[in-house]
Design a protein around this motif. Sequence first.
Motif, PDB file in Angstrom:
ATOM      1  N   GLY A   1      45.064  39.302  49.094  1.00  0.00           N
ATOM      2  CA  GLY A   1      46.100  38.514  48.445  1.00  0.00           C
ATOM      3  C   GLY A   1      46.955  39.393  47.555  1.00  0.00           C
ATOM      4  O   GLY A   1      47.003  40.616  47.730  1.00  0.00           O
ATOM      5  N   ILE A   2      47.590  38.768  46.569  1.00  0.00           N
ATOM      6  CA  ILE A   2      48.549  39.460  45.711  1.00  0.00           C
ATOM      7  C   ILE A   2      48.045  39.493  44.270  1.00  0.00           C
ATOM      8  O   ILE A   2      47.699  38.455  43.693  1.00  0.00           O
ATOM      9  CB  ILE A   2      49.926  38.760  45.728  1.00  0.00           C
ATOM     10  N   TRP A   3      47.995  40.699  43.705  1.00  0.00           N
ATOM     11  CA  TRP A   3      47.734  40.882  42.279  1.00  0.00           C
ATOM     12  C   TRP A   3      49.074  40.909  41.557  1.00  0.00           C
ATOM     13  O   TRP A   3      50.003  41.598  41.988  1.00  0.00           O
ATOM     14  CB  TRP A   3      47.032  42.215  42.013  1.00  0.00           C
ATOM     15  N   ASP A   4      49.163  40.182  40.460  1.00  0.00           N
ATOM     16  CA  ASP A   4      50.314  40.237  39.564  1.00  0.00           C
ATOM     17  C   ASP A   4      49.751  40.585  38.194  1.00  0.00           C
ATOM     18  O   ASP A   4      49.167  39.738  37.511  1.00  0.00           O
ATOM     19  CB  ASP A   4      51.033  38.888  39.541  1.00  0.00           C
ATOM     20  N   ILE A   5      49.900  41.842  37.795  1.00  0.00           N
ATOM     21  CA  ILE A   5      49.351  42.339  36.540  1.00  0.00           C
ATOM     22  C   ILE A   5      50.404  42.154  35.450  1.00  0.00           C
ATOM     23  O   ILE A   5      51.458  42.784  35.487  1.00  0.00           O
ATOM     24  CB  ILE A   5      48.968  43.844  36.652  1.00  0.00           C
ATOM     25  N   GLN A   6      50.133  41.262  34.495  1.00  0.00           N
ATOM     26  CA  GLN A   6      51.093  41.014  33.409  1.00  0.00           C
ATOM     27  C   GLN A   6      50.868  41.956  32.224  1.00  0.00           C
ATOM     28  O   GLN A   6      51.818  42.295  31.516  1.00  0.00           O
ATOM     29  CB  GLN A   6      50.976  39.573  32.903  1.00  0.00           C
ATOM     30  N   GLU A   7      49.629  42.335  32.000  1.00  0.00           N
ATOM     31  CA  GLU A   7      49.261  43.223  30.890  1.00  0.00           C
ATOM     32  C   GLU A   7      48.196  44.172  31.428  1.00  0.00           C
ATOM     33  O   GLU A   7      47.256  43.721  32.093  1.00  0.00           O
ATOM     34  CB  GLU A   7      48.689  42.365  29.759  1.00  0.00           C
ATOM     35  N   THR A   8      48.329  45.466  31.195  1.00  0.00           N
ATOM     36  CA  THR A   8      47.425  46.456  31.785  1.00  0.00           C
ATOM     37  C   THR A   8      45.988  45.944  31.807  1.00  0.00           C
ATOM     38  O   THR A   8      45.451  45.527  30.791  1.00  0.00           O
ATOM     39  CB  THR A   8      47.493  47.794  31.020  1.00  0.00           C
ATOM     40  N   VAL A   9      45.414  45.956  33.013  1.00  0.00           N
ATOM     41  CA  VAL A   9      44.054  45.459  33.226  1.00  0.00           C
ATOM     42  C   VAL A   9      43.094  46.635  33.323  1.00  0.00           C
ATOM     43  O   VAL A   9      43.372  47.624  33.998  1.00  0.00           O
ATOM     44  CB  VAL A   9      43.975  44.620  34.523  1.00  0.00           C
ATOM     45  N   ARG A  10      41.972  46.504  32.629  1.00  0.00           N
ATOM     46  CA  ARG A  10      40.861  47.457  32.758  1.00  0.00           C
ATOM     47  C   ARG A  10      39.632  46.627  33.105  1.00  0.00           C
ATOM     48  O   ARG A  10      39.361  45.611  32.476  1.00  0.00           O
ATOM     49  CB  ARG A  10      40.637  48.232  31.479  1.00  0.00           C
ATOM     50  N   LYS A  11      38.909  47.054  34.144  1.00  0.00           N
ATOM     51  CA  LYS A  11      37.740  46.311  34.575  1.00  0.00           C
ATOM     52  C   LYS A  11      36.616  47.245  34.978  1.00  0.00           C
ATOM     53  O   LYS A  11      36.847  48.396  35.349  1.00  0.00           O
ATOM     54  CB  LYS A  11      38.089  45.401  35.757  1.00  0.00           C
ATOM     55  N   VAL A  12      35.410  46.728  34.888  1.00  0.00           N
ATOM     56  CA  VAL A  12      34.242  47.359  35.497  1.00  0.00           C
ATOM     57  C   VAL A  12      34.118  46.678  36.843  1.00  0.00           C
ATOM     58  O   VAL A  12      34.232  45.444  36.942  1.00  0.00           O
ATOM     59  CB  VAL A  12      32.964  47.135  34.662  1.00  0.00           C
ATOM     60  N   TYR A  13      33.921  47.451  37.913  1.00  0.00           N
ATOM     61  CA  TYR A  13      33.861  46.862  39.258  1.00  0.00           C
ATOM     62  C   TYR A  13      32.674  47.424  40.035  1.00  0.00           C
ATOM     63  O   TYR A  13      32.196  48.523  39.802  1.00  0.00           O
ATOM     64  CB  TYR A  13      35.163  47.149  40.021  1.00  0.00           C
TER      65      TYR A  13
END
Length: 115
Positions: free
Chosen positions: A100-112
């Motif tokens: 699908g589509i990611w729309d990043i509004q504010e810098t994202v940081r994640k553990v994956y």
Amino acid sequence: MTIQHIKKTTNTPELESWGSVGIPLSDPACELRGIKKVIPGREAIDSGVWECTPGRFRRQITEGEVMHILAGRATFTPDDDHPIAIETGDTVFLSPNTVGIWDIQETVRKVYVLL
């Protein structure tokens, strides 16, 4: 036994530049940074910390994924489904073949962890 510890994961400077996203839908393209962590005995599992700057892009990873959002705000819209608002503190479980589509509004940081 090997223990890997990332101190202050929400703002660690250890992240490396991974370039821009594979299928950008915004200009400029989202920029990625991250650090991969290999778990001895489970080398086939891709895991680590991922960061993405604002913008839009198409998710093309077909593995299942577990992620915990450390910082930021985004919307993910799976193909043929409703948008999901995601923000700091959320945990998300994506089934295999979720694209699908990611729309990043504010810098994202994640553990994956990709499964």
